[in-house]
Design a protein around this motif. Structure first.
Motif, PDB file in Angstrom:
ATOM      1  N   GLY A   1       0.818  -1.209   0.000  1.00  0.00           N
ATOM      2  CA  GLY A   1       0.000   0.000   0.000  1.00  0.00           C
ATOM      3  C   GLY A   1       0.852   1.259   0.000  1.00  0.00           C
ATOM      4  N   ALA A   2       1.919   1.255   0.787  1.00  0.00           N
ATOM      5  CA  ALA A   2       2.807   2.421   0.842  1.00  0.00           C
ATOM      6  C   ALA A   2       3.480   2.650  -0.510  1.00  0.00           C
ATOM      7  CB  ALA A   2       3.859   2.235   1.934  1.00  0.00           C
ATOM      8  N   ARG A   3       3.928   1.569  -1.153  1.00  0.00           N
ATOM      9  CA  ARG A   3       4.554   1.717  -2.469  1.00  0.00           C
ATOM     10  C   ARG A   3       3.541   2.211  -3.500  1.00  0.00           C
ATOM     11  NH1 ARG A   3       7.265  -2.596  -0.526  1.00  0.00           N
ATOM     12  NH2 ARG A   3       5.823  -4.151  -1.344  1.00  0.00           N
ATOM     13  N   GLU A   4       2.313   1.737  -3.423  1.00  0.00           N
ATOM     14  CA  GLU A   4       1.273   2.188  -4.350  1.00  0.00           C
ATOM     15  C   GLU A   4       0.984   3.679  -4.159  1.00  0.00           C
ATOM     16  OE1 GLU A   4      -1.497   1.834  -7.406  1.00  0.00           O
ATOM     17  OE2 GLU A   4      -0.036   0.376  -6.730  1.00  0.00           O
ATOM     18  N   ARG A   5       0.914   4.114  -2.897  1.00  0.00           N
ATOM     19  CA  ARG A   5       0.685   5.541  -2.631  1.00  0.00           C
ATOM     20  C   ARG A   5       1.826   6.393  -3.163  1.00  0.00           C
ATOM     21  NH1 ARG A   5      -1.383   3.430   1.996  1.00  0.00           N
ATOM     22  NH2 ARG A   5       0.548   3.705   3.163  1.00  0.00           N
ATOM     23  N   ARG A   6       3.081   5.957  -2.927  1.00  0.00           N
ATOM     24  CA  ARG A   6       4.228   6.720  -3.442  1.00  0.00           C
ATOM     25  C   ARG A   6       4.203   6.785  -4.964  1.00  0.00           C
ATOM     26  NH1 ARG A   6       7.216   3.944   0.529  1.00  0.00           N
ATOM     27  NH2 ARG A   6       8.015   2.521  -1.048  1.00  0.00           N
ATOM     28  N   HIS A   7       3.840   5.687  -5.590  1.00  0.00           N
ATOM     29  CA  HIS A   7       3.765   5.658  -7.057  1.00  0.00           C
ATOM     30  C   HIS A   7       2.691   6.622  -7.558  1.00  0.00           C
ATOM     31  CE1 HIS A   7       3.919   4.056 -11.101  1.00  0.00           C
ATOM     32  NE2 HIS A   7       2.618   3.820 -11.052  1.00  0.00           N
ATOM     33  N   LEU A   8       1.532   6.608  -6.923  1.00  0.00           N
ATOM     34  CA  LEU A   8       0.452   7.515  -7.338  1.00  0.00           C
ATOM     35  C   LEU A   8       0.808   8.978  -7.073  1.00  0.00           C
ATOM     36  CD1 LEU A   8      -2.687   5.493  -6.200  1.00  0.00           C
ATOM     37  CD2 LEU A   8      -1.847   5.838  -8.523  1.00  0.00           C
ATOM     38  N   GLN A   9       1.479   9.260  -5.959  1.00  0.00           N
ATOM     39  CA  GLN A   9       1.911  10.631  -5.677  1.00  0.00           C
ATOM     40  C   GLN A   9       2.931  11.104  -6.702  1.00  0.00           C
ATOM     41  OE1 GLN A   9       3.286  10.423  -1.650  1.00  0.00           O
ATOM     42  NE2 GLN A   9       1.256  10.843  -0.785  1.00  0.00           N
ATOM     43  N   ALA A  10       3.850  10.231  -7.083  1.00  0.00           N
ATOM     44  CA  ALA A  10       4.844  10.604  -8.097  1.00  0.00           C
ATOM     45  C   ALA A  10       4.172  10.871  -9.441  1.00  0.00           C
ATOM     46  CB  ALA A  10       5.895   9.504  -8.243  1.00  0.00           C
ATOM     47  N   GLN A  11       3.174  10.058  -9.790  1.00  0.00           N
ATOM     48  CA  GLN A  11       2.438  10.299 -11.031  1.00  0.00           C
ATOM     49  C   GLN A  11       1.698  11.633 -10.979  1.00  0.00           C
ATOM     50  OE1 GLN A  11      -0.141   6.904 -11.546  1.00  0.00           O
ATOM     51  NE2 GLN A  11       1.121   6.137 -13.220  1.00  0.00           N
ATOM     52  N   GLN A  12       1.071  11.928  -9.842  1.00  0.00           N
ATOM     53  CA  GLN A  12       0.338  13.185  -9.703  1.00  0.00           C
ATOM     54  C   GLN A  12       1.274  14.381  -9.769  1.00  0.00           C
ATOM     55  OE1 GLN A  12      -3.054  13.436  -9.527  1.00  0.00           O
ATOM     56  NE2 GLN A  12      -2.732  15.616  -9.761  1.00  0.00           N
ATOM     57  N   GLU A  13       2.436  14.281  -9.118  1.00  0.00           N
ATOM     58  CA  GLU A  13       3.409  15.376  -9.167  1.00  0.00           C
ATOM     59  C   GLU A  13       3.924  15.594 -10.587  1.00  0.00           C
ATOM     60  OE1 GLU A  13       6.351  14.308  -6.314  1.00  0.00           O
ATOM     61  OE2 GLU A  13       5.025  14.701  -4.609  1.00  0.00           O
ATOM     62  N   ALA A  14       4.172  14.510 -11.306  1.00  0.00           N
ATOM     63  CA  ALA A  14       4.631  14.642 -12.690  1.00  0.00           C
ATOM     64  C   ALA A  14       3.553  15.284 -13.553  1.00  0.00           C
ATOM     65  CB  ALA A  14       5.011  13.275 -13.252  1.00  0.00           C
ATOM     66  N   PHE A  15       2.313  14.894 -13.334  1.00  0.00           N
ATOM     67  CA  PHE A  15       1.214  15.492 -14.094  1.00  0.00           C
ATOM     68  C   PHE A  15       1.071  16.969 -13.756  1.00  0.00           C
ATOM     69  CE2 PHE A  15      -3.287  16.691 -14.348  1.00  0.00           C
ATOM     70  CZ  PHE A  15      -3.485  16.523 -15.708  1.00  0.00           C
ATOM     71  N   ASP A  16       1.144  17.319 -12.475  1.00  0.00           N
ATOM     72  CA  ASP A  16       1.035  18.720 -12.068  1.00  0.00           C
ATOM     73  C   ASP A  16       2.171  19.560 -12.657  1.00  0.00           C
ATOM     74  OD1 ASP A  16      -1.224  18.066 -10.650  1.00  0.00           O
ATOM     75  OD2 ASP A  16      -0.211  18.026  -8.696  1.00  0.00           O
ATOM     76  N   ALA A  17       3.387  19.003 -12.655  1.00  0.00           N
ATOM     77  CA  ALA A  17       4.517  19.722 -13.235  1.00  0.00           C
ATOM     78  C   ALA A  17       4.314  19.932 -14.730  1.00  0.00           C
ATOM     79  CB  ALA A  17       5.812  18.965 -12.974  1.00  0.00           C
ATOM     80  N   TYR A  18       3.794  18.918 -15.397  1.00  0.00           N
ATOM     81  CA  TYR A  18       3.528  19.049 -16.830  1.00  0.00           C
ATOM     82  C   TYR A  18       2.481  20.117 -17.097  1.00  0.00           C
ATOM     83  CZ  TYR A  18       1.657  18.082 -21.434  1.00  0.00           C
ATOM     84  OH  TYR A  18       1.207  18.220 -22.719  1.00  0.00           O
ATOM     85  N   VAL A  19       1.421  20.143 -16.297  1.00  0.00           N
ATOM     86  CA  VAL A  19       0.369  21.140 -16.487  1.00  0.00           C
ATOM     87  C   VAL A  19       0.912  22.539 -16.221  1.00  0.00           C
ATOM     88  CG1 VAL A  19      -1.819  21.987 -15.536  1.00  0.00           C
ATOM     89  CG2 VAL A  19      -1.539  19.570 -16.055  1.00  0.00           C
ATOM     90  N   ARG A  20       1.707  22.693 -15.152  1.00  0.00           N
ATOM     91  CA  ARG A  20       2.298  24.011 -14.869  1.00  0.00           C
ATOM     92  C   ARG A  20       3.204  24.458 -16.010  1.00  0.00           C
ATOM     93  NH1 ARG A  20       2.471  22.057  -9.615  1.00  0.00           N
ATOM     94  NH2 ARG A  20       4.560  21.244  -9.893  1.00  0.00           N
TER      95      ARG A  20
END
Length: 138
Positions: free
Chosen positions: A78-97
């Motif tokens: 679960g912790a690895r899944e959360r870190r993976h999803l957070q990294a995906q969200q951060e990458a998406f946010d950086a791309y949008v910015r």
């Protein structure tokens, strides 16, 4: 003694229910199997040999391998899944910015022109103009 014994499976509706139940259980099983395999590859703390060992266990003895893996490493999955999803969200946010900043951002020339118009109207002093100009250019 020629009486027929009706079992629950002799009824067509219940037979359909059991078929659907087995299909759902098999789909859930394959989802869990692929999730465990993905987690094995995603885990950076496992060495190459440990990953190979877990993969061999889950492929050769899938039911036992997945059961043991979930018992041994399920909490950290679960912790690895959360870190993976957070990294995906951060990458998406950086791309949008980045994408929004490149099209909606004003150039330095536009900013300087606006600043000189404000100074020409007398809304800012020459000293304020100089500081704002340095801020824009640096």
């Amino acid at each position: 003694m020629n009486a027929h014994v009706y079992l629950a499976y002799d009824y067509p509706l219940l037979g359909a229910f059991w078929t659907v139940l087995w299909i759902v259980l098999w789909v859930a099983w394959f989802c869990l199997l692929f999730r465990v395999i993905a987690d094995i590859f995603r885990d950076d703390t496992l060495s190459g040999w440990a990953k190979a060992g877990w993969l061999i266990l889950t492929i050769l003895l899938p039911f036992l391998g997945v059961f043991v893996y979930v018992l041994a490493r399920g909490r950290s999955m679960g912790a690895r899944e959360r870190r993976h999803l957070q990294a995906q969200q951060e990458a998406f946010d950086a791309y949008v910015r980045e994408a929004a900043g490149s099209t909606g951002r004003r150039s330095e020339a536009d900013e300087l022109m606006k600043l000189s118009e404000i100074r020409a109207r007398g809304d800012i002093s020459d000293e304020e103009f100089r500081r704002a100009k340095e801020k824009i250019l640096h």
